[in-house]
Design a protein around this motif. Structure first.
Motif, PDB file in Angstrom:
ATOM      1  N   VAL A  94       0.836  -1.211   0.000  1.00 44.08           N
ATOM      2  CA  VAL A  94       0.000   0.000   0.000  1.00 44.08           C
ATOM      3  C   VAL A  94       0.867   1.257   0.000  1.00 44.08           C
ATOM      4  O   VAL A  94       0.598   2.227  -0.713  1.00 44.08           O
ATOM      5  CB  VAL A  94      -0.944  -0.012   1.235  1.00 44.08           C
ATOM      6  N   LYS A 135       2.450   5.205  -2.831  1.00 44.01           N
ATOM      7  CA  LYS A 135       2.383   6.554  -2.266  1.00 44.01           C
ATOM      8  C   LYS A 135       3.780   7.145  -2.111  1.00 44.01           C
ATOM      9  O   LYS A 135       4.005   8.325  -2.396  1.00 44.01           O
ATOM     10  CB  LYS A 135       1.707   6.515  -0.882  1.00 44.01           C
ATOM     11  N   VAL A 136       4.718   6.310  -1.684  1.00 45.86           N
ATOM     12  CA  VAL A 136       6.101   6.769  -1.516  1.00 45.86           C
ATOM     13  C   VAL A 136       6.683   7.131  -2.878  1.00 45.86           C
ATOM     14  O   VAL A 136       7.373   8.136  -3.040  1.00 45.86           O
ATOM     15  CB  VAL A 136       6.964   5.685  -0.817  1.00 45.86           C
ATOM     16  N   LYS A 139       5.543  10.485  -3.898  1.00 40.97           N
ATOM     17  CA  LYS A 139       6.164  11.541  -3.091  1.00 40.97           C
ATOM     18  C   LYS A 139       7.633  11.757  -3.464  1.00 40.97           C
ATOM     19  O   LYS A 139       8.138  12.871  -3.401  1.00 40.97           O
ATOM     20  CB  LYS A 139       6.073  11.185  -1.598  1.00 40.97           C
ATOM     21  N   ARG A 140       8.323  10.707  -3.829  1.00 45.85           N
ATOM     22  CA  ARG A 140       9.766  10.789  -4.073  1.00 45.85           C
ATOM     23  C   ARG A 140      10.107  10.973  -5.548  1.00 45.85           C
ATOM     24  O   ARG A 140      11.280  11.107  -5.904  1.00 45.85           O
ATOM     25  CB  ARG A 140      10.475   9.525  -3.574  1.00 45.85           C
ATOM     26  N   GLU A 168      12.097   2.223   0.935  1.00 48.07           N
ATOM     27  CA  GLU A 168      11.462   3.053   1.966  1.00 48.07           C
ATOM     28  C   GLU A 168      10.182   2.401   2.477  1.00 48.07           C
ATOM     29  O   GLU A 168       9.920   2.399   3.678  1.00 48.07           O
ATOM     30  CB  GLU A 168      11.153   4.458   1.422  1.00 48.07           C
ATOM     31  N   PHE A 221       9.660   1.289   6.337  1.00 40.97           N
ATOM     32  CA  PHE A 221       8.589   1.952   7.079  1.00 40.97           C
ATOM     33  C   PHE A 221       7.519   0.944   7.507  1.00 40.97           C
ATOM     34  O   PHE A 221       6.974   1.043   8.607  1.00 40.97           O
ATOM     35  CB  PHE A 221       7.949   3.077   6.268  1.00 40.97           C
ATOM     36  N   PHE A 248       8.800  -0.791  10.586  1.00 36.94           N
ATOM     37  CA  PHE A 248       8.754   0.121  11.736  1.00 36.94           C
ATOM     38  C   PHE A 248       7.320   0.289  12.236  1.00 36.94           C
ATOM     39  O   PHE A 248       7.040   0.133  13.440  1.00 36.94           O
ATOM     40  CB  PHE A 248       9.348   1.472  11.329  1.00 36.94           C
ATOM     41  N   TYR A 249       6.405   0.569  11.332  1.00 42.14           N
ATOM     42  CA  TYR A 249       5.017   0.836  11.722  1.00 42.14           C
ATOM     43  C   TYR A 249       4.384  -0.407  12.351  1.00 42.14           C
ATOM     44  O   TYR A 249       3.744  -0.335  13.409  1.00 42.14           O
ATOM     45  CB  TYR A 249       4.212   1.291  10.497  1.00 42.14           C
ATOM     46  N   ALA A 307       5.789  -1.233  15.864  1.00 43.53           N
ATOM     47  CA  ALA A 307       5.264  -0.311  16.888  1.00 43.53           C
ATOM     48  C   ALA A 307       3.841  -0.711  17.270  1.00 43.53           C
ATOM     49  O   ALA A 307       3.502  -0.796  18.458  1.00 43.53           O
ATOM     50  CB  ALA A 307       5.290   1.126  16.373  1.00 43.53           C
ATOM     51  N   VAL A 343       2.431  -2.257  20.961  1.00 41.84           N
ATOM     52  CA  VAL A 343       1.338  -1.586  21.684  1.00 41.84           C
ATOM     53  C   VAL A 343       0.231  -2.588  21.988  1.00 41.84           C
ATOM     54  O   VAL A 343      -0.252  -2.679  23.123  1.00 41.84           O
ATOM     55  CB  VAL A 343       0.778  -0.399  20.872  1.00 41.84           C
ATOM     56  N   THR A 391      -6.745  -0.254   3.004  1.00 37.47           N
ATOM     57  CA  THR A 391      -6.042   0.429   1.922  1.00 37.47           C
ATOM     58  C   THR A 391      -5.802   1.903   2.255  1.00 37.47           C
ATOM     59  O   THR A 391      -5.293   2.657   1.451  1.00 37.47           O
ATOM     60  CB  THR A 391      -6.847   0.332   0.601  1.00 37.47           C
ATOM     61  N   LYS A 392      -6.209   2.293   3.502  1.00 38.49           N
ATOM     62  CA  LYS A 392      -6.038   3.709   3.874  1.00 38.49           C
ATOM     63  C   LYS A 392      -4.957   3.870   4.918  1.00 38.49           C
ATOM     64  O   LYS A 392      -4.733   3.027   5.749  1.00 38.49           O
ATOM     65  CB  LYS A 392      -7.369   4.259   4.419  1.00 38.49           C
TER      66      LYS A 392
END
Lengths: 182, 171
Positions: A82, A86-87, A90-91, A129, A133, A136-137, A140, A144, A181-182
């Motif tokens: 997903v 988007k990356v 942006k890049r 990337e 990411f 990492f996400y 985390a 939690v 997907t969001k």
């Protein structure tokens, strides 16, 4: 009429790779390695804090760690897929600028080749990337969920039941949320 | 007859003190060892244990000691030759941090304190044979904030930062 097998162009290959959820062997190894490490963290938590005996609960630990490893790496793959597009968007500008700076002086390279190189570099950057990411996400979020489940929601249960339910719910929810997907 | 009875009673009373074995310690040399509860999270009450080793200058060994613990006289248990132990416990809030003076009495002192208390006073006028000062530094009730709460907050903070970055990327 015999069908002719046409060789895919580099662009078509990149496009196929882009829209496919499959990951390369290297990415797959990275995902499974990371998910194994993250899935092993609750073992220490339940051994030292909830006082579970590692020898008595060894089989339970192994089974739940394996299930969690699979679900967490599934979440990594989904979130990476997903995020990658988007990356890339942006890049795109920065990557184009960088590649054009490198190949500007190369008169022998055609515009098509330059565009292919930009596309390839953009894909590589977005892939890397998005992979990091996603790891990492998801890590985390997993931690939690594990902490909330084991210390608050399921704290009054027997440690074995607490371990099974908190690992199953954390990894299950992680896999579920990754399908968004969001 | 009545006169001879009176004389006999007086004679018995005069001799009686000589027959009693009242052991008194003169010039006691005391070494004490004190333990008090330091952690309240694993215990429901604060316990004080006082161990004393007493050596009397007059060589008295058959001592019987009593301790004045918070206004109550309790017998000291003998744990060895010249070694005595006194212990008491109460709720944590009733034994706060501070110095507690534990007065030790022999039999005579004990009787004197009892007599004083019966007459309405607190017995503080009676001189003990020695006093041990127990220093209690209070009990630790645990951290102000639980460690799992801190861990949860840190984990939530890290996840929130990741979520914000993801939202920025997805926008």
């Amino acid at each position: 009429m015999a069908s002719r097998k046409q060789k895919l162009t580099k662009e078509e290959e990149l496009l196929l790779q882009d829209f496919s959820r499959n990951v390369s062997t290297k990415s797959s190894a990275l995902f499974y390695g990371n998910s194994l490490i993250v899935s092993a963290i609750p073992l220490w938590l339940f051994w030292r804090i909830h006082q579970m005996d590692p020898y008595q609960s060894g089989i339970l630990f192994a089974i739940m760690t394996a299930i969690s490893t699979y679900l967490v790496s599934y979440a990594y793959r989904n979130v990476k897929f997903v995020l990658k597009h988007k990356v890339a968007v942006k890049r795109e500008e920065a990557v184009t600028r960088e590649v054009m700076k490198k190949v500007a002086d190369d008169k022998k390279m055609s515009k098509k080749e330059k565009d292919e190189r930009i596309l390839w570099k953009k894909n590589e950057v977005a892939d890397y990337e998005a992979t990091t990411f996603s790891i990492f996400y998801n890590n985390a979020l997993y931690l939690v969920l594990i902490i909330l489940a084991s210390f608050y929601v399921l704290r009054s249960l027997n440690p074995n039941v607490n371990y099974v339910l908190s690992v199953a719910s954390a990894s299950g929810l992680l896999a579920l949320f990754s399908t968004s997907t969001k | 007859m009545a006169t001879s009875t009176k004389i006999l009673a007086l004679a018995v009373l005069a001799v009686l003190p000589l027959l009693m074995n009242a052991s008194t310690c003169i010039g006691p040399q005391v070494t004490s060892n004190v333990y008090t509860t330091s952690e309240a999270s694993m215990s429901i009450s604060t316990v004080f244990v006082v161990e004393v080793a007493v050596k009397c200058n007059n060589g008295e060994k058959d001592l019987l000691l009593f301790a004045d613990v918070n206004g109550h006289m309790v017998p000291a248990t003998q744990s060895g030759t010249g070694k005595f132990q006194v212990s008491w416990s109460d709720e944590h809030k009733k034994l706060p941090a501070g110095t507690y003076g534990v007065r030790f009495f022999d039999e005579e002192g004990y009787n004197a304190v009892r007599k004083e208390k019966r007459s309405g006073t607190d017995g503080s006028a009676v001189t003990p044979i020695f006093t041990v000062n127990v220093k209690h530094s209070g009990t630790w009730t645990g951290p102000y904030v639980q460690t799992e709460f801190v861990a949860t907050c840190v984990a939530l903070l890290v996840w929130y930062m990741a979520y914000r970055s993801k939202s920025f990327l997805m926008s």
